[in-house]
Design a protein around this motif. Structure first.
Motif, PDB file in Angstrom:
ATOM      1  N   SER A 244      -9.814  -6.022  -6.932  1.00 28.21           N
ATOM      2  CA  SER A 244     -10.447  -4.732  -6.690  1.00 28.21           C
ATOM      3  C   SER A 244      -9.641  -3.925  -5.693  1.00 28.21           C
ATOM      4  O   SER A 244      -9.076  -2.901  -6.023  1.00 28.21           O
ATOM      5  CB  SER A 244     -11.879  -4.928  -6.201  1.00 28.21           C
ATOM      6  N   GLU A 245      -9.548  -4.393  -4.454  1.00 28.15           N
ATOM      7  CA  GLU A 245      -8.868  -3.647  -3.402  1.00 28.15           C
ATOM      8  C   GLU A 245      -7.399  -4.029  -3.311  1.00 28.15           C
ATOM      9  O   GLU A 245      -7.015  -5.174  -3.568  1.00 28.15           O
ATOM     10  CB  GLU A 245      -9.550  -3.939  -2.067  1.00 28.15           C
ATOM     11  N   LEU A 246      -6.561  -3.074  -2.920  1.00 27.41           N
ATOM     12  CA  LEU A 246      -5.131  -3.289  -2.774  1.00 27.41           C
ATOM     13  C   LEU A 246      -4.682  -2.785  -1.414  1.00 27.41           C
ATOM     14  O   LEU A 246      -5.231  -1.817  -0.885  1.00 27.41           O
ATOM     15  CB  LEU A 246      -4.350  -2.561  -3.867  1.00 27.41           C
ATOM     16  N   ALA A 247      -3.659  -3.440  -0.838  1.00 25.29           N
ATOM     17  CA  ALA A 247      -3.057  -3.008   0.424  1.00 25.29           C
ATOM     18  C   ALA A 247      -1.561  -3.282   0.344  1.00 25.29           C
ATOM     19  O   ALA A 247      -1.159  -4.421   0.093  1.00 25.29           O
ATOM     20  CB  ALA A 247      -3.681  -3.741   1.601  1.00 25.29           C
ATOM     21  N   LEU A 248      -0.735  -2.267   0.558  1.00 26.44           N
ATOM     22  CA  LEU A 248       0.712  -2.393   0.408  1.00 26.44           C
ATOM     23  C   LEU A 248       1.410  -1.994   1.695  1.00 26.44           C
ATOM     24  O   LEU A 248       1.029  -1.015   2.346  1.00 26.44           O
ATOM     25  CB  LEU A 248       1.220  -1.508  -0.729  1.00 26.44           C
ATOM     26  N   GLY A 249       2.461  -2.741   2.050  1.00 27.39           N
ATOM     27  CA  GLY A 249       3.290  -2.414   3.198  1.00 27.39           C
ATOM     28  C   GLY A 249       4.699  -2.091   2.767  1.00 27.39           C
ATOM     29  O   GLY A 249       4.945  -1.585   1.670  1.00 27.39           O
ATOM     30  N   ALA A 250       5.670  -2.419   3.632  1.00 23.94           N
ATOM     31  CA  ALA A 250       7.058  -2.099   3.319  1.00 23.94           C
ATOM     32  C   ALA A 250       7.638  -3.057   2.295  1.00 23.94           C
ATOM     33  O   ALA A 250       8.292  -2.642   1.342  1.00 23.94           O
ATOM     34  CB  ALA A 250       7.892  -2.117   4.603  1.00 23.94           C
ATOM     35  N   LYS A 251       7.377  -4.362   2.466  1.00 23.02           N
ATOM     36  CA  LYS A 251       8.020  -5.361   1.625  1.00 23.02           C
ATOM     37  C   LYS A 251       7.032  -6.349   1.024  1.00 23.02           C
ATOM     38  O   LYS A 251       7.406  -7.430   0.603  1.00 23.02           O
ATOM     39  CB  LYS A 251       9.064  -6.126   2.458  1.00 23.02           C
ATOM     40  N   PHE A 252       5.782  -6.001   1.009  1.00 22.72           N
ATOM     41  CA  PHE A 252       4.769  -6.919   0.497  1.00 22.72           C
ATOM     42  C   PHE A 252       3.637  -6.138  -0.153  1.00 22.72           C
ATOM     43  O   PHE A 252       3.490  -4.927   0.030  1.00 22.72           O
ATOM     44  CB  PHE A 252       4.208  -7.802   1.618  1.00 22.72           C
ATOM     45  N   SER A 253       2.843  -6.867  -0.914  1.00 28.55           N
ATOM     46  CA  SER A 253       1.638  -6.313  -1.536  1.00 28.55           C
ATOM     47  C   SER A 253       0.517  -7.333  -1.375  1.00 28.55           C
ATOM     48  O   SER A 253       0.759  -8.548  -1.410  1.00 28.55           O
ATOM     49  CB  SER A 253       1.861  -6.037  -3.028  1.00 28.55           C
ATOM     50  N   CYS A 254      -0.694  -6.858  -1.203  1.00 27.33           N
ATOM     51  CA  CYS A 254      -1.873  -7.727  -1.122  1.00 27.33           C
ATOM     52  C   CYS A 254      -2.963  -7.166  -2.035  1.00 27.33           C
ATOM     53  O   CYS A 254      -3.038  -5.956  -2.264  1.00 27.33           O
ATOM     54  CB  CYS A 254      -2.405  -7.828   0.305  1.00 27.33           C
ATOM     55  N   ALA A 255      -3.790  -8.051  -2.533  1.00 32.99           N
ATOM     56  CA  ALA A 255      -4.929  -7.646  -3.357  1.00 32.99           C
ATOM     57  C   ALA A 255      -6.125  -8.499  -2.982  1.00 32.99           C
ATOM     58  O   ALA A 255      -5.983  -9.628  -2.486  1.00 32.99           O
ATOM     59  CB  ALA A 255      -4.603  -7.802  -4.843  1.00 32.99           C
ATOM     60  N   MET A 256      -7.298  -7.987  -3.227  1.00 34.11           N
ATOM     61  CA  MET A 256      -8.540  -8.682  -2.910  1.00 34.11           C
ATOM     62  C   MET A 256      -9.257  -9.033  -4.198  1.00 34.11           C
ATOM     63  O   MET A 256      -9.412  -8.182  -5.075  1.00 34.11           O
ATOM     64  CB  MET A 256      -9.412  -7.784  -2.040  1.00 34.11           C
ATOM     65  N   ARG A 257      -9.631 -10.280  -4.316  1.00 34.15           N
ATOM     66  CA  ARG A 257     -10.297 -10.716  -5.541  1.00 34.15           C
ATOM     67  C   ARG A 257     -11.687 -10.101  -5.619  1.00 34.15           C
ATOM     68  O   ARG A 257     -12.445 -10.090  -4.656  1.00 34.15           O
ATOM     69  CB  ARG A 257     -10.379 -12.247  -5.593  1.00 34.15           C
ATOM     70  N   ARG A 258     -11.996  -9.621  -6.806  1.00 36.84           N
ATOM     71  CA  ARG A 258     -13.232  -8.878  -7.007  1.00 36.84           C
ATOM     72  C   ARG A 258     -14.473  -9.702  -6.728  1.00 36.84           C
ATOM     73  O   ARG A 258     -15.413  -9.236  -6.100  1.00 36.84           O
ATOM     74  CB  ARG A 258     -13.263  -8.354  -8.443  1.00 36.84           C
ATOM     75  N   ARG A 259     -14.498 -10.943  -7.177  1.00 42.10           N
ATOM     76  CA  ARG A 259     -15.723 -11.714  -7.141  1.00 42.10           C
ATOM     77  C   ARG A 259     -16.041 -12.312  -5.778  1.00 42.10           C
ATOM     78  O   ARG A 259     -17.199 -12.448  -5.417  1.00 42.10           O
ATOM     79  CB  ARG A 259     -15.652 -12.857  -8.178  1.00 42.10           C
ATOM     80  N   ASN A 260     -15.010 -12.674  -4.983  1.00 37.37           N
ATOM     81  CA  ASN A 260     -15.297 -13.361  -3.732  1.00 37.37           C
ATOM     82  C   ASN A 260     -14.678 -12.705  -2.513  1.00 37.37           C
ATOM     83  O   ASN A 260     -14.862 -13.176  -1.399  1.00 37.37           O
ATOM     84  CB  ASN A 260     -14.837 -14.826  -3.803  1.00 37.37           C
ATOM     85  N   GLY A 261     -13.939 -11.610  -2.680  1.00 37.03           N
ATOM     86  CA  GLY A 261     -13.391 -10.899  -1.540  1.00 37.03           C
ATOM     87  C   GLY A 261     -12.215 -11.574  -0.869  1.00 37.03           C
ATOM     88  O   GLY A 261     -11.773 -11.132   0.197  1.00 37.03           O
ATOM     89  N   LEU A 262     -11.666 -12.646  -1.450  1.00 35.60           N
ATOM     90  CA  LEU A 262     -10.527 -13.335  -0.845  1.00 35.60           C
ATOM     91  C   LEU A 262      -9.252 -12.532  -1.069  1.00 35.60           C
ATOM     92  O   LEU A 262      -9.060 -11.921  -2.123  1.00 35.60           O
ATOM     93  CB  LEU A 262     -10.375 -14.741  -1.427  1.00 35.60           C
ATOM     94  N   ALA A 263      -8.352 -12.564  -0.064  1.00 29.53           N
ATOM     95  CA  ALA A 263      -7.105 -11.808  -0.144  1.00 29.53           C
ATOM     96  C   ALA A 263      -5.969 -12.712  -0.602  1.00 29.53           C
ATOM     97  O   ALA A 263      -5.873 -13.868  -0.203  1.00 29.53           O
ATOM     98  CB  ALA A 263      -6.778 -11.198   1.213  1.00 29.53           C
ATOM     99  N   VAL A 264      -5.104 -12.176  -1.455  1.00 26.53           N
ATOM    100  CA  VAL A 264      -3.887 -12.867  -1.878  1.00 26.53           C
ATOM    101  C   VAL A 264      -2.733 -11.882  -1.742  1.00 26.53           C
ATOM    102  O   VAL A 264      -2.866 -10.707  -2.062  1.00 26.53           O
ATOM    103  CB  VAL A 264      -4.009 -13.381  -3.331  1.00 26.53           C
ATOM    104  N   CYS A 265      -1.592 -12.364  -1.184  1.00 25.09           N
ATOM    105  CA  CYS A 265      -0.449 -11.501  -0.924  1.00 25.09           C
ATOM    106  C   CYS A 265       0.812 -12.068  -1.559  1.00 25.09           C
ATOM    107  O   CYS A 265       0.923 -13.272  -1.789  1.00 25.09           O
ATOM    108  CB  CYS A 265      -0.230 -11.343   0.584  1.00 25.09           C
ATOM    109  N   TRP A 266       1.772 -11.212  -1.833  1.00 27.79           N
ATOM    110  CA  TRP A 266       3.059 -11.648  -2.378  1.00 27.79           C
ATOM    111  C   TRP A 266       4.155 -10.720  -1.865  1.00 27.79           C
ATOM    112  O   TRP A 266       3.896  -9.610  -1.410  1.00 27.79           O
ATOM    113  CB  TRP A 266       3.027 -11.679  -3.901  1.00 27.79           C
ATOM    114  N   GLY A 267       5.416 -11.220  -1.911  1.00 31.80           N
ATOM    115  CA  GLY A 267       6.534 -10.475  -1.370  1.00 31.80           C
ATOM    116  C   GLY A 267       6.771 -10.838   0.085  1.00 31.80           C
ATOM    117  O   GLY A 267       6.302 -11.860   0.580  1.00 31.80           O
ATOM    118  N   GLY A 268       7.526 -10.005   0.809  1.00 29.97           N
ATOM    119  CA  GLY A 268       7.829 -10.256   2.206  1.00 29.97           C
ATOM    120  C   GLY A 268       9.234 -10.801   2.398  1.00 29.97           C
ATOM    121  O   GLY A 268       9.941 -11.119   1.439  1.00 29.97           O
TER     122      GLY A 268
END
Length: 809
Positions: A244-268
């Motif tokens: 559902s939710e997304l958050a992006l920085g300079a060299k990474f991306s994060c997303a929040m799982r819709r059902r449980n609100g847990l965050a997962v990130c990749w890149g860096g």
């Protein structure tokens, strides 16, 4: 700050909210990210985090800056959203008529960028040196210079109307109102690259990082484009609408799982898990937002802010939980909320001055406690604010501990109740108590030793316990249905051999079989062993399909021949559909040219579409009560010996409300690419959900594309809806039609008119909102007109060749 104790009344309210959280679904707020409007924001450069504080009649902004908290001026103003950029953050005042910004390097002095008495702003976004927003009624994007001394930021072309905006370094992108495509502009050419890579994708949300952007398409697919020098575009495997939710920085991306609100990130810098720290493992968020080198989240349950990431630890060591007050999860509004309703306890979160409306996009697992009574905001003039911060932390900690204790008791009680009910329900469905406690790991091993009792008491009990079956009619229908011994069906399928397997249904595998009297049948066997750990799921699907099919008889529905229920085995016996599934004819690897398949003519495709629509129309309009299939797709449309299409697989079907009414489902089910987005994100089911699935099937028939496919290797998956609909709306229909059917005749011919009718009704069927879709009866009427046009071109009543024959209806 006045100390706040946990009074009994507050405990009761907190417990009430735990109960609400366990019994009614809430919905999570829309996408927030670096540079995009939210109720909390990160500022790059100084590592500042700001948010709109809860529990006050005036929704002021509090910031964590240089290891201390401070309130920003003006102290008597309410804000609805904030956004952060490079050493700068801005806030949109409640109502959207005024826009203020603060430079975090210059003492947080407010600077007003915009004021109007009539024109409201929304979709605030801040980049490295630009501030942009959208005029509410006109949809026009307006941009300002972020800091004094910087050059003016270019504006987009006149005439473009935007739904939302997001900003990166030197560019801003938006989603167009007209076709949901991405449009970017600015000084940095990376914006043009991002726009070209998104191409014709229809987007639901969009978020920018420093030099890349990610978004969720209308089909629910997470897509990232732009610079990928650190793997920030390498989205981990995900299903539709998983994030559902997304958050992006300079060299990474994060997303929040819709059902449980847990965050997962990749890149860096060092790889995908650089931003997956143990401090947030198992932590559920309401929202996530990012700076260039760190990410923060608004914690579900207490609405506090937690930050992590290499940039954060380099500045502040191991401090994760910020000493800010509770942050509101959405703007406080005085207008009534839509059908998604208010956020739990929102009036208290808004200090009694408004409500926070829940977003209809995504799901929230838990409610939040009552906020403490925060003091009126004051501008810090001395280090005395630090002591207030410590007091605030202690107060928040006491309230949080109390909530956790009370919440834990509620959760434990609720869990025990659910487990008890589940146990009793499952055991009540078993013939013997031993059936519930002993699972046979290998049912195949003793098929020979099973004795068929000839009794249908178990299944009659199963059907009678379903409160939505009308009266005793279902029992009579089941009693008249043929009850097969398991051994007879095992012999008919060569012991359920792999060679006899022809497909998979909602609760099991489908085998071709031949009964002793010579009848060819399809036998669906409920999965056993490790693949079906929950007996209740199989029992529910089996009972649902049996009870429905015993009362449904229509030429465009697959007919039920009988059933078998022995021990934990559940089997359904259907009429055999000799010509298989529509999906296999459209997407089979051997179907490469016009002569490859009987399906490669508009006459056949329109006729199959009409057959399927008539079957669904019977379910919606003539079954009493109406039935919602919930899994309309091309693999559930089967073709009999005469190439008549029939709708199959009722394992997920429900007896729904009357036409035009809604049914609240406990959870959305269906197939990726076909499931109604409105149903998936809101759990509100109507007959229009089946219409959406039928619309996707129509687009498959028109384009020859799968519901979800990749145009090229390495490309992000795309839904047939977002592939075809924008082209149709742009007048480019012929570019997306299936070339295997041959060139469409010139405009004005009967066949061309027929195809255009099908296209128009397909586009209407896949509208995002159910109220904008036609009824299936209207679809049938349009398809009948289309087929009539085709028959006018060819007045013969039948087609034939050496392998098939089709009779006119």
């Amino acid at each position: 700050m006045k100390k706040l104790g946990l009074q009994p009344s507050r405990i009761a309210v907190a417990l009430a909210f735990v109960v609400v959280a366990l019994t009614s679904p809430s919905l999570r707020w829309a996408v927030h990210a670096l540079g995009s409007a939210a109720t909390a924001a990160a500022v790059s450069g100084t590592g500042t985090v700001c948010g709109i504080v809860a529990g006050q009649r005036t929704q002021g902004i509090q910031c964590f800056h240089s290891n201390r908290t401070l309130w920003v001026r003006p102290s008597n103003a309410s804000f609805e959203s904030v956004a952060g950029g490079d050493n700068l953050f801005c806030g949109l005042r409640s109502g959207g008529f005024s826009l203020l910004c603060w430079d975090t390097l210059s003492g947080f002095l407010p600077r007003r960028l915009y004021y109007s008495k009539t024109v409201r702003l929304t979709a605030l976004t801040v980049g490295d040196d630009q501030v942009c927003a959208v005029e509410v009624n006109a949809g026009i994007a307006r941009c300002w210079r972020g800091q004094r001394g910087k050059s003016l930021f270019p504006a987009p072309e006149a005439g473009w109307k935007f739904r939302t905006l997001t900003s990166g370094s030197g560019f801003t992108c938006g989603i167009l109102e007209s076709n949901s495509r991405v449009l970017c502009w600015g000084r940095d050419p990376i914006g043009a690259l991002i726009q070209s890579q998104f191409g014709n994708s229809s987007m639901w949300s969009l978020v920018a990082g420093e030099s890349h952007a990610c978004g969720i398409s209308v089909a629910g697919i997470l897509i990232c484009q732009g610079n990928n020098d650190h793997g920030q575009l390498d989205v981990p495997f995900s299903s539709a609408f998983e994030f559902s939710e997304l958050a992006l920085g300079a060299k990474f991306s994060c997303a929040m799982r819709r059902r449980n609100g847990l965050a997962v990130c990749w890149g860096g810098e060092t790889g995908r898990f650089e931003y997956d720290y143990n401090v947030v493992e198992g932590l559920s968020f309401e929202a996530i937002f990012a700076g260039l080198d760190f990410v923060c989240g608004l914690v579900t349950g207490n609405l506090t802010v937690t930050c992590w990431g290499p940039g954060w630890y380099n500045r502040l060591g191991l401090l994760n939980n910020l000493p800010l007050g509770m942050i509101i999860p959405g703007p406080c509004l005085h207008d009534p909320c839509s059908r998604c309703g208010p956020f739990p306890n929102s009036n208290a979160l808004c200090g009694g001055s408004g409500n926070i409306c829940r977003s209809c996009q995504v799901g929230l697992p838990f409610a939040v406690p009552l906020p403490p009574a925060f003091p009126s905001p004051s501008i810090p003039s001395s280090p005395s604010n630090d002591s207030e911060t410590v007091s605030s932390k202690r107060t928040l900690s006491r309230l949080s501990i109390g909530f956790v204790i009370v919440g834990s008791v509620g959760v434990l009680a609720g869990t025990c109740t659910i487990v008890y009910c589940f146990w009793c329900g499952v055991c009540g469905l078993c013939r013997k108590k031993s059936d519930c406690s002993e699972q046979n790991p290998n049912p195949e091993a003793h098929l020979e030793s099973r004795v068929h009792t000839g009794s249908n008491i178990g299944i009659l009990r199963l059907v009678s316990e379903r409160s939505y079956w009308s009266g005793s009619s279902s029992l009579k229908h089941v009693e008249r249905t043929e009850n097969f011994p398991l051994e007879e069906l095992a012999i008919a399928t060569n012991r359920f051999s792999h060679e006899n397997m022809v497909g998979r249904g909602s609760f099991g595998i489908v085998y071709k079989g031949k009964l002793p009297d010579g009848r060819e049948v399809a036998i669906k066997r409920g999965e056993t062993g490790a693949r079906m750990k929950k007996f209740q799921e199989k029992e529910t699907a089996f009972g649902s399909e049996l009870a429905l099919l015993t009362r449904l008889h229509h030429k465009h529905l697959v007919g039920l021949v009988g059933y078998c229920q022995e021990d934990d085995e559940r089997l359904l016996v259907y009429e055999y559909m000799r010509n298989g599934a529509l999906h296999d004819h459209l997407h089979g690897k051997d179907n490469v040219e016009r002569s490859s398949s009987v399906m490669n003519s508009w006459k056949m495709r329109v006729r199959v579409a009409l057959d399927a629509a008539r079957g669904i129309e019977y379910l919606h309009s003539y079954a009493v009560p109406p039935i919602i299939h919930r899994d309309i797709k091309s693999s559930n449309i089967l073709l009999d010996t005469n190439w008549t299409a029939r709708v199959s697989d009722f394992g997920l079907s429900l007896m729904g409300p009357e036409a035009g009414q809604e049914y609240t489902s406990s959870r959305a089910v269906g197939t990726v690419g076909y499931i109604d987005p409105e149903y998936y994100v809101m759990n509100v089911l109507t007959t229009k959900s089946d219409v959406y699935g039928l619309g996707v099937v129509l687009l498959e028939l028109l384009t020859g594309r799968r519901a979800v496919f990749k145009e090229e290797d390495g490309m992000a998956p795309i839904g047939v809806v977002e592939y075809a609909v924008p082209a149709v709306l742009a007048g480019e229909l012929r570019t997306v039609l299936d070339r295997r059917v041959g060139q469409l005749p010139p405009r004005g011919t009967e066949e061309a008119r027929a195809v255009e009718l099908v296209v128009n009704v397909a586009v209407r069927c896949v509208n995002l909102e159910g109220k904008d879709r036609p009824t299936v009866g209207e679809v049938v009427a349009e398809l009948e007109r289309a087929l009539a046009f085709i028959w006018e071109d060819n007045s013969h009543g039948s087609l034939s060749n050496s392998t098939y024959s089709i009779s006119s209806e």
